[in-house]
Design an enzyme around this catalytic site. Structure first.
Site, PDB file in Angstrom:
ATOM      1  CG  HIS A   1      35.975  65.880  53.563  1.00  0.00           C
ATOM      2  ND1 HIS A   1      37.591  64.775  53.661  1.00  0.00           N
ATOM      3  CD2 HIS A   1      35.326  65.522  53.013  1.00  0.00           C
ATOM      4  CE1 HIS A   1      37.285  63.731  52.416  1.00  0.00           C
ATOM      5  NE2 HIS A   1      36.012  65.123  51.858  1.00  0.00           N
TER       6      HIS A   1
ATOM      7  CB  SER B   1      34.022  61.122  85.974  1.00  0.00           C
ATOM      8  OG  SER B   1      35.740  61.864  86.703  1.00  0.00           O
TER       9      SER B   1
END
Length: 558
Positions: A236, A360
């Site tokens: 979770h 990038s």
């Protein structure tokens, strides 16, 4: 040429030194070093050495790209063409034509062996059989082009193949006299379904499975390498019982192997029973022949599984099973890519930085997990196609409609996107370095992970409400080692149990994870024989190099 080329002279000494180390690792005798040096260095110099993409990860974009690739509509024939060129041997228009020629010629030869079919046949001599064999053996682009020229007139692709073979028989009197036995009692789908069956079988065995095996072997190898590398699990998204990275890789290797076992045993089905599956024309022309037995033996003689019941088409049920299995396997790999993406984002893996590479266009610091992202996207495209194939192909109106024809021509795309994805995952895995320091520090700062073993020991010792006690101590809290030790010392437990719990650390609380990861081969559901010289040793994936090293080692063993 490579050794003494002035343009590459600055890399020569480092390449030779590296090659010598690789050869020594494999244990190949010195007399064979020369050829291995040459093949490895040839492999390296195919890509710019300064960018190092030859080993730690191929760029998506090839160094040289043709005009056709730049102008291609799909990336399969453009950006990614170099990764899947071998598939054109099985899924291109050329391949389909060649497989149809193969089926027609195979049926022609088989037909002449059946008693009571050919009327007063002229016995074939060796030169006749040689001509038949050479039609297929020497089939080239020009031959496929000729078939397409005939098709432009007939507007029928299979009939064009029949006429092409008759043209080839014209120069041989014996074969010319028997030319009407080409396509005898066949419907077009008799030829086409077997041609596609051979196409899928070849593409699966020669390109798809070798790449899948390479990927599974890499995952297994990393599972063993990282068998004892403890990490904090996340269920979770929250801290949970520790495991090892190797065990997590072993989970995926096992799941993939189960589907790989089915794919290894898979054999395409084929039908050969005339216009609507009842041997109508066969029985009228030759009523004394057991056509059902002939059909079965012929289909099996070319390496396919016989389907005794069909309409005009082979209903593609077996293909649907194949595509659903491939889709399931790809879905597992999508999960694998997402997990790797998360591990990298948490810092549990570091990505190797390559000189000259850009992460990038505006953020110079970026090193992105692009290979796993690329694989996830391409796997999604492959699965969309595979799912549609499995849903569409088993359905055909009445005894047949033509809607399956155009769909079948696109199956190579699903294979292509799958293989491109597997290559991307492999490249990404080679770029990953496990971050031992970060994972150890993370575990040491989460002693609340030991609430589970403490309450389990207390249960064994029949203490009251151990779960509730540990819940109050740990739930919603990040527990330090000091706080954990203080808590354990206050427990009403035998001294040996207290000492055992005090010695326990999150990094050692991994159960049998290491053992399971190290023994993953024992539980894999398929066996893939491979040479002891791995691709990792040589850091190359060229078939020629693999072959040479295997032969050299086999000679050494003898």
């Amino acid at each position: 040429f490579f050794f003494f080329s002035s343009r590459r002279r600055h890399t020569r000494s480092s390449l030779v030194s590296w090659a010598r180390r690789c050869v020594q690792e494999t244990g190949i005798n010195a007399e064979y070093m020369g050829i291995v040096y040459l093949m490895m260095i040839r492999r390296i110099l195919r890509f710019p050495w300064q960018s190092a993409v030859g080993f730690w990860g191929r760029s998506f974009v090839p160094k040289k790209i043709s005009k056709e690739q730049i102008m291609a509509i799909t990336p399969i024939d453009g950006r990614y063409k170099g990764q899947i060129e071998n598939l054109s041997k099985y899924f291109s228009e050329f391949a389909l034509i060649k497989y149809r020629v193969q089926v027609e010629l195979s049926w022609f030869k088989y037909l002449l062996t059946i008693p009571n079919v050919a009327l007063n046949p002229t016995p074939l001599e060796k030169k006749d059989f040689d001509l038949i064999e050479n039609i297929l053996k020497e089939f080239k682009y020009e031959d496929a082009h000729r078939v397409k020229e005939i098709e432009a007139v007939t507007n029928h692709d299979v009939k064009a193949v029949e006429y092409y073979i008759k043209e080839k028989f014209k120069g041989n009197p014996t074969l010319k006299s028997l030319s009407e036995y080409i396509h005898f009692s066949c419907t077009s789908e008799d030829i086409t379904n077997l041609a596609y069956g051979l196409s899928f079988q070849g593409g699966l065995e020669k390109t798809y499975l070798p790449k899948l095996d390479e990927l599974i072997e890499k995952i297994v190898s990393m599972s063993k390498e990282m068998a004892g590398f403890a990490i904090m699990s996340r269920t979770h998204g929250q801290p949970a019982t520790p495991t090892t990275m190797g065990k997590e890789f072993a989970n995926y290797a096992y799941r993939l192997s189960a589907i790989r076992k089915f794919l290894k045993e898979y054999k395409p089905q084929g039908k050969f029973n005339g216009a609507v599956g009842n041997y109508n024309a066969h029985v009228v022309a030759c009523p004394d022949v057991d056509w059902i037995q002939v059909s079965e033996k012929f289909v099996e003689s070319i390496g396919l599984k016989w389907n005794p019941y069909s309409t005009q088409i082979e209903q593609h049920d077996s293909l649907a099973k194949l595509f659903l299995s491939m889709q399931s396997l790809n879905t597992i790999l999508i999960g694998f890519c997402r997990d790797l993406w998360m591990y990298i984002s948490y810092g549990m893996f570091k990505l190797k930085v390559l000189k000259g590479e850009v992460g990038s266009s505006t953020m110079p610091h970026k090193v992105n997990p692009i290979f796993f992202e690329n694989a996830e996207g391409n796997l999604g495209i492959a699965n969309s196609l595979l799912g549609y194939f499995a849903e569409k192909l088993p359905i055909s109106r009445m005894q047949r409609d033509l809607s399956d024809s155009t769909v079948l021509r696109n199956i190579g795309s699903a294979f292509s996107y799958s293989i491109i994805s597997y290559s991307s995952i492999l490249t990404g895995l080679k770029r990953c370095e496990f971050n031992v320091e970060l994972t150890q520090n993370e575990l040491e700062s989460h002693y609340e992970l030991l609430a589970e073993p403490v309450q389990t020991v207390m249960r064994r010792c029949k203490k009251e409400a151990p779960y509730e006690l540990l819940k109050e101590f740990t739930r919603g809290h990040q527990v330090t080692r000091e706080a954990y030790i203080a808590f354990v010392e206050k427990l009403d437990l035998p001294s040996n149990e207290i000492n055992k719990l005090k010695a326990l650390k999150p990094s050692t609380y991994v159960g049998l994870a290491k053992q399971l990861a190290e023994n993953v081969n024992k539980y894999l559901q398929f066996t893939h024989n491979k040479t002891t010289v791995s691709y990792t040793h040589l850091r190359a994936h060229e078939t020629s190099l693999h072959l040479v090293c295997r032969l050299l080692l086999e000679k050494k063993k003898k």
